[in-house]
Design a protein around this motif. Structure first.
Motif, PDB file in Angstrom:
ATOM      1  N   LEU A  15     -20.026  14.613 -15.563  1.00  0.00           N
ATOM      2  CA  LEU A  15     -21.070  15.676 -14.120  1.00  0.00           C
ATOM      3  C   LEU A  15     -20.348  14.423 -13.353  1.00  0.00           C
ATOM      4  CD1 LEU A  15     -23.143  16.788 -13.794  1.00  0.00           C
ATOM      5  CD2 LEU A  15     -24.782  13.930 -14.998  1.00  0.00           C
ATOM      6  N   LYS A  16     -20.338  12.808 -13.060  1.00  0.00           N
ATOM      7  CA  LYS A  16     -19.865  12.542 -12.038  1.00  0.00           C
ATOM      8  C   LYS A  16     -18.829  12.847 -11.326  1.00  0.00           C
ATOM      9  CE  LYS A  16     -21.877   7.796 -13.066  1.00  0.00           C
ATOM     10  NZ  LYS A  16     -22.008   6.196 -13.228  1.00  0.00           N
ATOM     11  N   GLU A  17     -17.761  13.277 -11.794  1.00  0.00           N
ATOM     12  CA  GLU A  17     -16.455  14.161 -11.842  1.00  0.00           C
ATOM     13  C   GLU A  17     -16.927  15.284 -10.865  1.00  0.00           C
ATOM     14  OE1 GLU A  17     -12.051  14.943 -10.446  1.00  0.00           O
ATOM     15  OE2 GLU A  17     -13.649  12.522 -10.823  1.00  0.00           O
ATOM     16  N   TYR A  18     -17.791  16.251 -11.459  1.00  0.00           N
ATOM     17  CA  TYR A  18     -17.914  17.558 -11.223  1.00  0.00           C
ATOM     18  C   TYR A  18     -18.778  17.155  -9.869  1.00  0.00           C
ATOM     19  CZ  TYR A  18     -19.431  22.386 -11.591  1.00  0.00           C
ATOM     20  OH  TYR A  18     -19.611  23.519 -11.871  1.00  0.00           O
ATOM     21  N   LYS A  20     -19.300  14.761  -7.707  1.00  0.00           N
ATOM     22  CA  LYS A  20     -17.614  14.548  -6.764  1.00  0.00           C
ATOM     23  C   LYS A  20     -17.116  15.280  -6.403  1.00  0.00           C
ATOM     24  CE  LYS A  20     -13.734  11.284  -6.453  1.00  0.00           C
ATOM     25  NZ  LYS A  20     -13.207  10.226  -7.034  1.00  0.00           N
ATOM     26  N   LEU A  21     -16.537  16.334  -7.128  1.00  0.00           N
ATOM     27  CA  LEU A  21     -15.123  17.616  -6.763  1.00  0.00           C
ATOM     28  C   LEU A  21     -16.714  18.368  -5.405  1.00  0.00           C
ATOM     29  CD1 LEU A  21     -13.445  18.219 -10.144  1.00  0.00           C
ATOM     30  CD2 LEU A  21     -12.903  17.640  -7.786  1.00  0.00           C
ATOM     31  N   HIS A  22     -17.971  18.690  -6.144  1.00  0.00           N
ATOM     32  CA  HIS A  22     -18.325  19.628  -5.124  1.00  0.00           C
ATOM     33  C   HIS A  22     -19.174  18.918  -4.232  1.00  0.00           C
ATOM     34  CE1 HIS A  22     -18.182  22.223  -9.377  1.00  0.00           C
ATOM     35  NE2 HIS A  22     -18.227  23.455  -8.170  1.00  0.00           N
ATOM     36  N   ALA A  23     -18.321  17.571  -4.210  1.00  0.00           N
ATOM     37  CA  ALA A  23     -18.881  17.054  -3.156  1.00  0.00           C
ATOM     38  C   ALA A  23     -18.671  17.169  -1.759  1.00  0.00           C
ATOM     39  CB  ALA A  23     -19.214  15.458  -2.951  1.00  0.00           C
ATOM     40  N   VAL A  29     -10.983  27.848  -1.548  1.00  0.00           N
ATOM     41  CA  VAL A  29     -12.201  28.567  -2.526  1.00  0.00           C
ATOM     42  C   VAL A  29     -13.436  28.588  -1.933  1.00  0.00           C
ATOM     43  CG1 VAL A  29     -12.939  27.779  -4.355  1.00  0.00           C
ATOM     44  CG2 VAL A  29     -10.645  26.818  -4.351  1.00  0.00           C
ATOM     45  N   ASN A  30     -13.812  27.773  -0.467  1.00  0.00           N
ATOM     46  CA  ASN A  30     -15.104  28.321  -0.328  1.00  0.00           C
ATOM     47  C   ASN A  30     -14.657  29.803   0.589  1.00  0.00           C
ATOM     48  OD1 ASN A  30     -16.777  25.805  -1.451  1.00  0.00           O
ATOM     49  ND2 ASN A  30     -16.292  24.830   0.841  1.00  0.00           N
ATOM     50  N   GLN A  31     -13.843  29.419   1.364  1.00  0.00           N
ATOM     51  CA  GLN A  31     -13.118  30.906   1.829  1.00  0.00           C
ATOM     52  C   GLN A  31     -13.526  31.914   0.423  1.00  0.00           C
ATOM     53  OE1 GLN A  31     -13.282  31.491   5.384  1.00  0.00           O
ATOM     54  NE2 GLN A  31     -14.093  29.631   4.965  1.00  0.00           N
ATOM     55  N   LYS A  32     -12.003  31.934  -0.024  1.00  0.00           N
ATOM     56  CA  LYS A  32     -12.055  32.777  -1.249  1.00  0.00           C
ATOM     57  C   LYS A  32     -13.533  33.392  -1.279  1.00  0.00           C
ATOM     58  CE  LYS A  32      -9.167  34.700  -1.929  1.00  0.00           C
ATOM     59  NZ  LYS A  32      -8.491  35.478  -1.719  1.00  0.00           N
ATOM     60  N   ILE A  33     -14.349  32.844  -2.359  1.00  0.00           N
ATOM     61  CA  ILE A  33     -16.237  33.233  -2.345  1.00  0.00           C
ATOM     62  C   ILE A  33     -15.979  33.858  -1.229  1.00  0.00           C
ATOM     63  CG2 ILE A  33     -18.142  32.292  -2.512  1.00  0.00           C
ATOM     64  CD1 ILE A  33     -16.855  29.163  -3.908  1.00  0.00           C
ATOM     65  N   LYS A  34     -16.131  33.282  -0.261  1.00  0.00           N
ATOM     66  CA  LYS A  34     -17.127  35.015   1.081  1.00  0.00           C
ATOM     67  C   LYS A  34     -16.384  36.159   1.096  1.00  0.00           C
ATOM     68  CE  LYS A  34     -18.501  30.725   3.513  1.00  0.00           C
ATOM     69  NZ  LYS A  34     -18.537  29.738   5.059  1.00  0.00           N
ATOM     70  N   LYS A  79      -8.704  24.372 -12.915  1.00  0.00           N
ATOM     71  CA  LYS A  79      -8.795  23.592 -13.532  1.00  0.00           C
ATOM     72  C   LYS A  79      -8.870  22.234 -13.550  1.00  0.00           C
ATOM     73  CE  LYS A  79      -3.731  25.668 -14.070  1.00  0.00           C
ATOM     74  NZ  LYS A  79      -2.072  25.825 -13.806  1.00  0.00           N
ATOM     75  N   LEU A  80      -9.961  22.031 -12.391  1.00  0.00           N
ATOM     76  CA  LEU A  80     -10.358  20.719 -12.191  1.00  0.00           C
ATOM     77  C   LEU A  80     -11.878  20.988 -12.518  1.00  0.00           C
ATOM     78  CD1 LEU A  80      -9.900  20.036  -8.593  1.00  0.00           C
ATOM     79  CD2 LEU A  80      -8.340  18.824 -11.219  1.00  0.00           C
ATOM     80  N   THR A  81     -12.458  22.070 -12.732  1.00  0.00           N
ATOM     81  CA  THR A  81     -13.875  21.609 -12.895  1.00  0.00           C
ATOM     82  C   THR A  81     -13.755  22.792 -14.025  1.00  0.00           C
ATOM     83  OG1 THR A  81     -13.359  24.377 -12.142  1.00  0.00           O
ATOM     84  CG2 THR A  81     -14.876  22.809 -10.540  1.00  0.00           C
ATOM     85  N   ASP A  82     -13.241  23.319 -14.733  1.00  0.00           N
ATOM     86  CA  ASP A  82     -13.764  24.214 -16.365  1.00  0.00           C
ATOM     87  C   ASP A  82     -13.532  23.309 -16.867  1.00  0.00           C
ATOM     88  OD1 ASP A  82     -13.701  26.519 -14.448  1.00  0.00           O
ATOM     89  OD2 ASP A  82     -12.389  27.461 -15.626  1.00  0.00           O
ATOM     90  N   PRO A  83     -12.692  21.547 -17.367  1.00  0.00           N
ATOM     91  CA  PRO A  83     -12.935  20.721 -18.115  1.00  0.00           C
ATOM     92  C   PRO A  83     -14.129  20.261 -18.550  1.00  0.00           C
ATOM     93  CG  PRO A  83     -10.862  21.019 -17.337  1.00  0.00           C
ATOM     94  CD  PRO A  83     -11.501  21.606 -16.330  1.00  0.00           C
ATOM     95  N   CYS A  84     -14.641  20.644 -16.863  1.00  0.00           N
ATOM     96  CA  CYS A  84     -16.603  19.318 -17.105  1.00  0.00           C
ATOM     97  C   CYS A  84     -17.283  20.442 -17.909  1.00  0.00           C
ATOM     98  CB  CYS A  84     -16.521  19.105 -16.199  1.00  0.00           C
ATOM     99  SG  CYS A  84     -15.042  17.718 -14.999  1.00  0.00           S
ATOM    100  N   GLN A  85     -17.170  21.503 -18.194  1.00  0.00           N
ATOM    101  CA  GLN A  85     -18.193  22.706 -18.778  1.00  0.00           C
ATOM    102  C   GLN A  85     -17.603  23.394 -20.338  1.00  0.00           C
ATOM    103  OE1 GLN A  85     -17.373  25.744 -15.823  1.00  0.00           O
ATOM    104  NE2 GLN A  85     -17.542  25.312 -13.915  1.00  0.00           N
ATOM    105  N   GLU A  86     -19.765  23.556 -20.364  1.00  0.00           N
ATOM    106  CA  GLU A  86     -18.733  23.627 -22.176  1.00  0.00           C
ATOM    107  C   GLU A  86     -19.772  24.896 -21.748  1.00  0.00           C
ATOM    108  OE1 GLU A  86     -20.651  22.131 -26.361  1.00  0.00           O
ATOM    109  OE2 GLU A  86     -19.894  20.265 -24.617  1.00  0.00           O
ATOM    110  N   PRO A  87     -19.023  25.742 -22.033  1.00  0.00           N
ATOM    111  CA  PRO A  87     -19.840  27.089 -22.010  1.00  0.00           C
ATOM    112  C   PRO A  87     -20.972  27.322 -23.412  1.00  0.00           C
ATOM    113  CG  PRO A  87     -18.276  27.785 -22.132  1.00  0.00           C
ATOM    114  CD  PRO A  87     -18.009  26.200 -22.527  1.00  0.00           C
ATOM    115  N   LEU A  88     -22.518  28.327 -22.594  1.00  0.00           N
ATOM    116  CA  LEU A  88     -23.066  28.572 -24.143  1.00  0.00           C
ATOM    117  C   LEU A  88     -22.703  28.983 -25.245  1.00  0.00           C
ATOM    118  CD1 LEU A  88     -24.980  27.456 -21.646  1.00  0.00           C
ATOM    119  CD2 LEU A  88     -27.004  28.913 -22.054  1.00  0.00           C
ATOM    120  N   ASP A  89     -22.767  28.878 -26.525  1.00  0.00           N
ATOM    121  CA  ASP A  89     -22.507  29.707 -27.240  1.00  0.00           C
ATOM    122  C   ASP A  89     -22.992  31.481 -27.146  1.00  0.00           C
ATOM    123  OD1 ASP A  89     -21.562  27.885 -28.592  1.00  0.00           O
ATOM    124  OD2 ASP A  89     -23.363  26.401 -29.606  1.00  0.00           O
TER     125      ASP A  89
END
Length: 107
Positions: A15-18, A20-23, A29-34, A79-89
């Motif tokens: 959680l802390k790393e996630y 921190k990354l989003h801070a 990445v922001n530009q691609k989202i837009k 590659k940085l954010t996905d390892p922080c996440q756990e998809p719902l079953d």
């Protein structure tokens, strides 16, 4: 315009790393989202879950999401954010973040 909400678990030890990354998200990445017609994008946290909300303003969601997935900067970010996440079953086939059904909206 389409409003979309989705949910995923965040690993407690990440959680802390996630956060921190989003801070300081990568500008590319922001530009691609837009560029992929996503606006008003937010991620919230509560009790081990991440909730995201955004508005899609394009005409071809599948093509725009493919464009984002093929972007090298976005792939690096994931590659940085996905390892922080756990998809719902209970997520649908092919989903990472589980799509949520809108129950109520008021403009």
């Amino acid at each position: 315009m389409i409003r979309r909400g989705s949910v995923i678990k965040v690993k407690p030890e990440c959680l802390k790393e996630y956060v921190k990354l989003h801070a300081n998200p990568w500008e590319a990445v922001n530009q691609k989202i837009k560029q992929c017609n996503i606006q008003n994008y937010s991620i919230y946290y509560k009790d081990g879950y991440l909730f995201s909300y955004y508005e899609y303003t394009g005409n071809d969601f599948v093509a725009d999401m493919q464009k984002m997935a093929e972007d090298p900067a976005t792939q690096g970010w994931w590659k940085l954010t996905d390892p922080c996440q756990e998809p719902l079953d209970t997520r649908k086939e092919g989903e990472w973040w589980a799509a949520m059904d809108e129950v109520f909206h008021l403009d």
